[in-house]
Write a protein that holds these residues in place. Structure first.
Motif, PDB file in Angstrom:
ATOM      1  N   GLY A   1     -17.097  24.674  44.305  1.00  0.00           N
ATOM      2  CA  GLY A   1     -16.010  24.047  43.560  1.00  0.00           C
ATOM      3  C   GLY A   1     -16.444  23.220  42.371  1.00  0.00           C
ATOM      4  N   LEU A   2     -17.677  23.385  41.924  1.00  0.00           N
ATOM      5  CA  LEU A   2     -18.191  22.628  40.783  1.00  0.00           C
ATOM      6  C   LEU A   2     -18.366  23.544  39.575  1.00  0.00           C
ATOM      7  N   ALA A   3     -17.321  24.292  39.247  1.00  0.00           N
ATOM      8  CA  ALA A   3     -17.399  25.275  38.161  1.00  0.00           C
ATOM      9  C   ALA A   3     -17.781  24.634  36.830  1.00  0.00           C
ATOM     10  N   ASP A   4     -17.210  23.487  36.499  1.00  0.00           N
ATOM     11  CA  ASP A   4     -17.550  22.852  35.222  1.00  0.00           C
ATOM     12  C   ASP A   4     -19.011  22.429  35.173  1.00  0.00           C
ATOM     13  N   SER A   5     -19.542  21.974  36.287  1.00  0.00           N
ATOM     14  CA  SER A   5     -20.955  21.623  36.359  1.00  0.00           C
ATOM     15  C   SER A   5     -21.819  22.880  36.188  1.00  0.00           C
ATOM     16  N   ALA A   6     -21.396  23.990  36.796  1.00  0.00           N
ATOM     17  CA  ALA A   6     -22.127  25.256  36.646  1.00  0.00           C
ATOM     18  C   ALA A   6     -22.120  25.711  35.189  1.00  0.00           C
TER      19      ALA A   6
ATOM     20  N   THR B   1      -5.417  28.028  42.888  1.00  0.00           N
ATOM     21  CA  THR B   1      -4.226  27.180  42.766  1.00  0.00           C
ATOM     22  C   THR B   1      -4.562  25.814  42.187  1.00  0.00           C
ATOM     23  N   ASP B   2      -5.840  25.467  42.160  1.00  0.00           N
ATOM     24  CA  ASP B   2      -6.293  24.151  41.687  1.00  0.00           C
ATOM     25  C   ASP B   2      -5.577  23.021  42.403  1.00  0.00           C
ATOM     26  N   GLY B   3      -5.166  23.277  43.651  1.00  0.00           N
ATOM     27  CA  GLY B   3      -4.524  22.248  44.463  1.00  0.00           C
ATOM     28  C   GLY B   3      -3.061  22.006  44.131  1.00  0.00           C
ATOM     29  N   HIS B   4      -2.488  22.816  43.263  1.00  0.00           N
ATOM     30  CA  HIS B   4      -1.084  22.649  42.866  1.00  0.00           C
ATOM     31  C   HIS B   4      -0.172  23.541  43.704  1.00  0.00           C
ATOM     32  N   ARG B   5       1.060  23.144  43.763  1.00  0.00           N
ATOM     33  CA  ARG B   5       2.083  23.999  44.362  1.00  0.00           C
ATOM     34  C   ARG B   5       2.420  25.051  43.303  1.00  0.00           C
TER      35      ARG B   5
ATOM     36  N   ASP C   1      -5.719  30.531  51.075  1.00  0.00           N
ATOM     37  CA  ASP C   1      -7.010  30.398  51.737  1.00  0.00           C
ATOM     38  C   ASP C   1      -7.942  29.565  50.869  1.00  0.00           C
ATOM     39  N   ALA C   2      -8.257  28.369  51.314  1.00  0.00           N
ATOM     40  CA  ALA C   2      -9.211  27.485  50.632  1.00  0.00           C
ATOM     41  C   ALA C   2      -8.883  27.297  49.157  1.00  0.00           C
ATOM     42  N   GLY C   3      -7.631  27.041  48.847  1.00  0.00           N
ATOM     43  CA  GLY C   3      -7.232  26.755  47.475  1.00  0.00           C
ATOM     44  C   GLY C   3      -7.015  27.982  46.607  1.00  0.00           C
ATOM     45  N   TYR C   4      -7.008  29.154  47.192  1.00  0.00           N
ATOM     46  CA  TYR C   4      -6.757  30.404  46.472  1.00  0.00           C
ATOM     47  C   TYR C   4      -5.620  31.152  47.143  1.00  0.00           C
ATOM     48  N   LEU C   5      -4.751  31.768  46.339  1.00  0.00           N
ATOM     49  CA  LEU C   5      -3.774  32.711  46.864  1.00  0.00           C
ATOM     50  C   LEU C   5      -4.431  34.074  46.834  1.00  0.00           C
ATOM     51  N   THR C   6      -4.513  34.718  47.999  1.00  0.00           N
ATOM     52  CA  THR C   6      -5.257  35.960  48.159  1.00  0.00           C
ATOM     53  C   THR C   6      -4.312  37.103  48.501  1.00  0.00           C
ATOM     54  N   LEU C   7      -4.578  38.240  47.883  1.00  0.00           N
ATOM     55  CA  LEU C   7      -3.811  39.454  48.136  1.00  0.00           C
ATOM     56  C   LEU C   7      -4.798  40.602  48.273  1.00  0.00           C
ATOM     57  N   ALA C   8      -4.763  41.289  49.411  1.00  0.00           N
ATOM     58  CA  ALA C   8      -5.705  42.380  49.676  1.00  0.00           C
ATOM     59  C   ALA C   8      -5.005  43.733  49.551  1.00  0.00           C
ATOM     60  N   GLY C   9      -5.818  44.792  49.563  1.00  0.00           N
ATOM     61  CA  GLY C   9      -5.289  46.152  49.614  1.00  0.00           C
ATOM     62  C   GLY C   9      -4.832  46.721  48.293  1.00  0.00           C
ATOM     63  N   LEU C  10      -5.363  46.223  47.177  1.00  0.00           N
ATOM     64  CA  LEU C  10      -4.960  46.784  45.890  1.00  0.00           C
ATOM     65  C   LEU C  10      -5.532  48.184  45.736  1.00  0.00           C
ATOM     66  N   ALA C  11      -4.683  49.126  45.393  1.00  0.00           N
ATOM     67  CA  ALA C  11      -5.098  50.507  45.177  1.00  0.00           C
ATOM     68  C   ALA C  11      -5.482  50.705  43.710  1.00  0.00           C
TER      69      ALA C  11
END
Length: 181
Positions: free
Chosen positions: A7-12, A131-135, A159-169
C-alpha cells in the motif's frame, strides 16, 4: 515491488524516480545502464561497465504493480489486473502473450477511476479496482455492478480495499469506479 504490495505506491514511485530518473532523462541510446553515481557520474570511474541489464529491473514493478497486469497461470492462460496507482493519474500498456496482446489502460480523474482491459482469445481474466477506502459505485457501461456497499451483480466482491470481478472472457471490458456521497 514490496512497497506497491503493502500500500505504499507513492513511496515505490518515488524510489523508482530516484533510482531510474537520471537514467531515463539522460539515455545514451546505445545500451542499458549498469549503475550510476551522483549526477550521473560513473560510479567506478573508467572501470564502470555501462552494458548490464540490471537497469531493466524496474519493468516488472511498472508492469505488474503500477499497470497491474500479472499472469495467474502459465503463458497468461489466466491473468489478473490489479493496479496500485498511488498518486499517478494514468497509465497504459500491452503485454504480448501466447494468446495475443493483453491490453490495460487506467485513468483517474474527477473522482473516477476508469479501467479498460483487453483480454486475449482463449484466456480469462479478473480485475480489481482500488477503492482508496471510499464508498464507491462500480459500473460496466450502463450496468451497475456495485453500489451502496453491496454487489449488484454476481461475482463482484470487496477484498482488501479493491472491488474484484473474476471470469472476464475474451474481449474489451471497461469499468468505472465513482465515489458515492
Amino acid at each position: 515491488m514490496a512497497r506497491f504490495e503493502t500500500g505504499l505506491a507513492d513511496s515505490a514511485i518515488d524510489q523508482i524516480k530516484r533510482t531510474y530518473g537520471w537514467m531515463d532523462s539522460h539515455d545514451p541510446g546505445i545500451t542499458q545502464w549498469e549503475g550510476i553515481g551522483p549526477n550521473g557520474s560513473l560510479y567506478e570511474d573508467g572501470y564502470t561497465s555501462m552494458a548490464h541489464g540490471w537497469s531493466t529491473g524496474v519493468l516488472p514493478a511498472l508492469t505488474h504493480q503500477l499497470l497491474g497486469a500479472k499472469p495467474t497461470s502459465p503463458g497468461y492462460a489466466t491473468c489478473a489486473v490489479r493496479p496500485h496507482p498511488g498518486s499517478v493519474r494514468w497509465t497504459q500498456g500491452e503485454l504480448s502473450t501466447p494468446h495475443g496482446k493483453l491490453g490495460v489502460k487506467w485513468v483517474r480523474e474527477d473522482g473516477r477511476f476508469t479501467l479498460t482491459v483487453r483480454v486475449p482469445r482463449s484466456t480469462r481474466g479478473s480485475v480489481a479496482l482500488p477503492t482508496d477506502g471510499h464508498r464507491v459505485a462500480l459500473r460496466a457501461g450502463d450496468r451497475t455492478l456495485w453500489s451502496d456497499g453491496r454487489a449488484r451483480a454476481s461475482g463482484v466482491r470487496l477484498d482488501a480495499g479493491y472491488l474484484t470481478l473474476a471470469g472476464l472472457a475474451h474481449g474489451t471490458h471497461r469499468f468505472t469506479l465513482v465515489r458515492e456521497s
